[in-house]
Scaffold this active site. Structure first.
Site, PDB file in Angstrom:
ATOM      1  N   GLU A   1      -2.999  -5.396   2.353  1.00 26.13           N
ATOM      2  CA  GLU A   1      -3.198  -6.371   3.429  1.00 26.13           C
ATOM      3  C   GLU A   1      -3.823  -5.684   4.629  1.00 26.13           C
ATOM      4  OE1 GLU A   1       0.607  -8.208   4.153  1.00 26.13           O
ATOM      5  OE2 GLU A   1       0.613  -9.233   2.222  1.00 26.13           O
TER       6      GLU A   1
ATOM      7  N   HIS B   1      -0.503 -13.878   4.828  1.00 25.13           N
ATOM      8  CA  HIS B   1       0.881 -13.455   5.062  1.00 25.13           C
ATOM      9  C   HIS B   1       1.453 -14.196   6.273  1.00 25.13           C
ATOM     10  CE1 HIS B   1       3.850  -9.882   4.455  1.00 25.13           C
ATOM     11  NE2 HIS B   1       4.490 -10.995   4.775  1.00 25.13           N
TER      12      HIS B   1
END
Length: 313
Positions: free
Chosen positions: A266, A285
């Site tokens: 990420e 997220h």
């Protein structure tokens, strides 16, 4: 007493000035470095020599970082998951790890509901056709026509079960820990083994912690056991799913789609094959998004930090 407190939690940083007077009055001097998503080991090492406590997000507090932090007393996690913190190194060095259990169960459960509805009611596909100038009525299903499999029936998994059962969905559940009888009786959850869950579920929703037993839980072999036409949902931790295996399952048509809020790396790399797949819903997220819940976690994270610092002069 004066403590140096590092603030790296990206949701807390923008509002930390609201809490600064209280923290300073109780002896905390704040250090707030730039953070995009998280700090890696190499980012943390130059910061930790004189830090007493940290209010952290998913930062990589490895053994090397912990051992380079001679004054560190507490890691106060903003949220629930602590897989990025080396718990054994903290135990050896006497560093407390504090977190908020059941932090975002409701927002995550509602995100899962949104993902499921996007596929059953064909919302995203219908919208894309309309914007392309195509008037086409896509076939849909109701929730009562589908089976949801929940892998990991902890606080968040239970919230998902409650939400989907209330809307008439049949729900299967699996956990390596025993699921309480009272919860099964209360919700009508059908407890089963993982292989049966994968074979019978139209949607498989992952809600496990990230640990050695769950890393790449969803692999080529597990995707092969899923019902043809099923959809994977992951709003837990990215590495629970082997993304390369997921891409293969999607490209081959072995499963029909995926909805992902978390990823192995990420932010999601620009060369990820998932970005080119129109049967994959992607979210950055952000399943915990809720000002109400954020405020509760701000408060708990600060209270946990100060409690540990003040009991250990």
């Amino acid at each position: 007493m004066k403590w140096n407190v590092l603030v790296t939690a990206p949701y807390l940083q923008p509002v930390i000035d609201r809490f600064r007077p209280e923290l300073e009055a109780r002896g905390a001097a704040l250090v707030v470095p730039p953070v995009l998503e998280r700090l890696e080991e190499q980012d943390l090492l130059p910061l930790m020599a004189d830090i007493d406590g940290v209010m952290c997000g998913d930062d990589r507090f490895t053994r090397r970082v912990i051992e380079a932090s001679p004054r560190l007393k507490v890691l106060s996690k903003w949220g629930t998951g602590i897989d990025s913190l080396d718990a054994e190194a903290c135990r050896e060095r006497g560093v407390a790890i504090r977190r908020t259990r059941d932090a975002f169960s409701v927002p995550v459960a509602e995100t899962v509901l949104g993902f499921v509805l996007a596929f059953t009611r064909r919302i995203v596909a219908g919208n894309a056709l309309m914007h392309a100038g195509t008037w086409e009525k896509l076939p849909g299903r109701t929730l009562a026509e589908c089976v949801l499999g929940v892998v990991g029936v902890g606080d968040t998994g239970r919230a998902v079960v409650r939400t989907m059962r209330a809307l008439g969905m049949r729900v299967l559940g699996h956990d390596i820990r025993e699921i309480p009888d009272w919860f099964v009786d209360q919700t009508g959850l059908e407890v089963t083994d993982l292989e049966t869950l994968l074979a019978e579920s139209d949607f498989v929703s992952l809600h496990t912690d990230l640990n050695p037993t769950s890393h790449h839980l969803m692999s080529d072999a597990r995707f092969a056991r899923m019902r043809p036409g099923a959809v994977l949902i992951n709003a837990s931790r990215g590495p629970v799913t082997d993304e390369a295996a997921l891409a293969r399952a999607l490209a081959s048509g072995r499963i029909a789609g995926a909805a992902l809020d978390v990823f192995e790396i990420e932010p999601l790399p620009a060369d990820s094959p998932l970005l080119a797949m129109d049967n994959v819903l992607l979210s950055p997220h952000n399943a915990n998004s809720s000002p109400l819940y954020w405020e509760k976690i701000h408060r708990t994270t600060i209270d946990n930090l100060l409690e540990e610092l003040e009991r250990r002069p």
